[in-house]
Design a protein around this motif. Sequence first.
Motif, PDB file in Angstrom:
ATOM      1  N   VAL A 198      45.457  13.914  42.520  1.00 42.74           N
ATOM      2  CA  VAL A 198      45.752  12.493  42.695  1.00 42.74           C
ATOM      3  C   VAL A 198      47.251  12.240  42.559  1.00 42.74           C
ATOM      4  O   VAL A 198      47.855  11.517  43.359  1.00 42.74           O
ATOM      5  N   THR A 253      49.663  10.930  45.582  1.00 37.61           N
ATOM      6  CA  THR A 253      50.249   9.605  45.433  1.00 37.61           C
ATOM      7  C   THR A 253      51.579   9.500  46.166  1.00 37.61           C
ATOM      8  O   THR A 253      51.942   8.437  46.687  1.00 37.61           O
ATOM      9  N   PRO A 310      48.273   3.751  48.637  1.00 38.25           N
ATOM     10  CA  PRO A 310      47.278   3.505  47.587  1.00 38.25           C
ATOM     11  C   PRO A 310      45.909   3.110  48.131  1.00 38.25           C
ATOM     12  O   PRO A 310      44.887   3.488  47.566  1.00 38.25           O
ATOM     13  N   ARG A 311      45.873   2.343  49.230  1.00 39.67           N
ATOM     14  CA  ARG A 311      44.580   1.905  49.762  1.00 39.67           C
ATOM     15  C   ARG A 311      43.735   3.100  50.190  1.00 39.67           C
ATOM     16  O   ARG A 311      42.543   3.186  49.872  1.00 39.67           O
ATOM     17  N   ASN A 366      42.717   5.207  47.044  1.00 44.00           N
ATOM     18  CA  ASN A 366      41.668   4.535  46.270  1.00 44.00           C
ATOM     19  C   ASN A 366      40.319   4.605  46.979  1.00 44.00           C
ATOM     20  O   ASN A 366      39.270   4.725  46.334  1.00 44.00           O
ATOM     21  N   ARG A 367      40.319   4.512  48.306  1.00 43.00           N
ATOM     22  CA  ARG A 367      39.073   4.647  49.050  1.00 43.00           C
ATOM     23  C   ARG A 367      38.497   6.054  48.868  1.00 43.00           C
ATOM     24  O   ARG A 367      37.283   6.230  48.696  1.00 43.00           O
ATOM     25  N   LEU A 423      39.022   8.060  46.306  1.00 43.31           N
ATOM     26  CA  LEU A 423      38.524   8.151  44.929  1.00 43.31           C
ATOM     27  C   LEU A 423      37.149   7.504  44.804  1.00 43.31           C
ATOM     28  O   LEU A 423      36.244   8.048  44.162  1.00 43.31           O
ATOM     29  N   SER A 424      36.991   6.347  45.421  1.00 44.21           N
ATOM     30  CA  SER A 424      35.709   5.653  45.376  1.00 44.21           C
ATOM     31  C   SER A 424      34.617   6.478  46.040  1.00 44.21           C
ATOM     32  O   SER A 424      33.472   6.532  45.550  1.00 44.21           O
ATOM     33  N   THR A 469      35.251  12.602  37.390  1.00 41.25           N
ATOM     34  CA  THR A 469      36.012  11.477  37.936  1.00 41.25           C
ATOM     35  C   THR A 469      36.199  10.348  36.928  1.00 41.25           C
ATOM     36  O   THR A 469      36.824   9.339  37.241  1.00 41.25           O
ATOM     37  N   ARG A 520      41.731   6.764  37.862  1.00 43.70           N
ATOM     38  CA  ARG A 520      41.877   5.318  37.994  1.00 43.70           C
ATOM     39  C   ARG A 520      42.443   4.949  39.364  1.00 43.70           C
ATOM     40  O   ARG A 520      43.230   5.701  39.935  1.00 43.70           O
ATOM     41  N   PRO A 521      42.070   3.780  39.887  1.00 49.37           N
ATOM     42  CA  PRO A 521      42.684   3.332  41.146  1.00 49.37           C
ATOM     43  C   PRO A 521      44.194   3.258  41.011  1.00 49.37           C
ATOM     44  O   PRO A 521      44.730   2.957  39.943  1.00 49.37           O
ATOM     45  N   ARG A 522      44.874   3.555  42.096  1.00 52.78           N
ATOM     46  CA  ARG A 522      46.328   3.572  42.072  1.00 52.78           C
ATOM     47  C   ARG A 522      46.872   2.180  42.377  1.00 52.78           C
ATOM     48  O   ARG A 522      46.442   1.551  43.344  1.00 52.78           O
TER      49      ARG A 522
END
Length: 268
Positions: A78, A82, A87-88, A91-92, A94-95, A115, A119-121
């Motif tokens: 991650v 980065t 980030p979008r 984060n997608r 990661l989800s 996981t 955390r979301p970025r």
Amino acid sequence: MTELPPVEYAVAVDRYLSDAGLAPGSRRIYRIALDTWAWALADRPAPTGPGRRRARPPVLPLALLDHPDAAGRLRTAVELRTTATDPRTLNRELSTLRAAVVWWRARGWLVGDPTTDLRPRPPVGPAAAPLTPDELRALFALRAPLREQALWHLLHESGAAIETVLALDADDLDLPHRRTLHRPGRTPLHWQAGTARLLPLLVAGRTTGPLFLTDRRAPAGTPAADRCPLTGRARLSYRRAAELLATHSRPLTTPPDPAWTLRRLRRS
């Protein structure tokens, strides 16, 4: 009848996507995201650009997600992504991984959840500036190993992408002319005096195999292209190279300034 857990990560991905009820386009995006995390779990940089969709991810056991260092590998991935992914998108992805892990755990295929701490970025500000001349001089003056100094100098003097430099082999070098040899589909890299002084010492008579090597022998199953036939050591990974720079440069940074990254070595 109880469904037997799959052995391979890729098979678990197939079963998850088949059950998720996704449209074909969404299923393709989910698969690309889950394949990306497979590279991280294998401690290898994920392909970027157009080649990302065509690349075959490494073959992994699903149980690798229950290994004690799985969470650390994902955290490192991650952090590395980065710097190159908005980030979008990150984060997608990661989800997507979290949702798959929840599904796999619900079926008893996994025990833990690597996981949990991801955390979301947050939205990022301007990209970190390249290191200043004074910072570079301080870095190059460190009593760091030859491998690290050669890598840092080459990244700075060539201006090449990190993945390109780490993919170099010993037989790619044209040392007398301070450049790489012309290869189909590749743009030659050029360097200056600092790199020219260090590379002959790093190669030390090696004529084939990865230019930048790990300290230990390659694990079983490492592709021949990523293993030195002379020493048996593996190609240095992006993750490990980033860790080494952060470790060696720590005395040169002042909290709360972030650790120096490989991308900041490149010329502005």
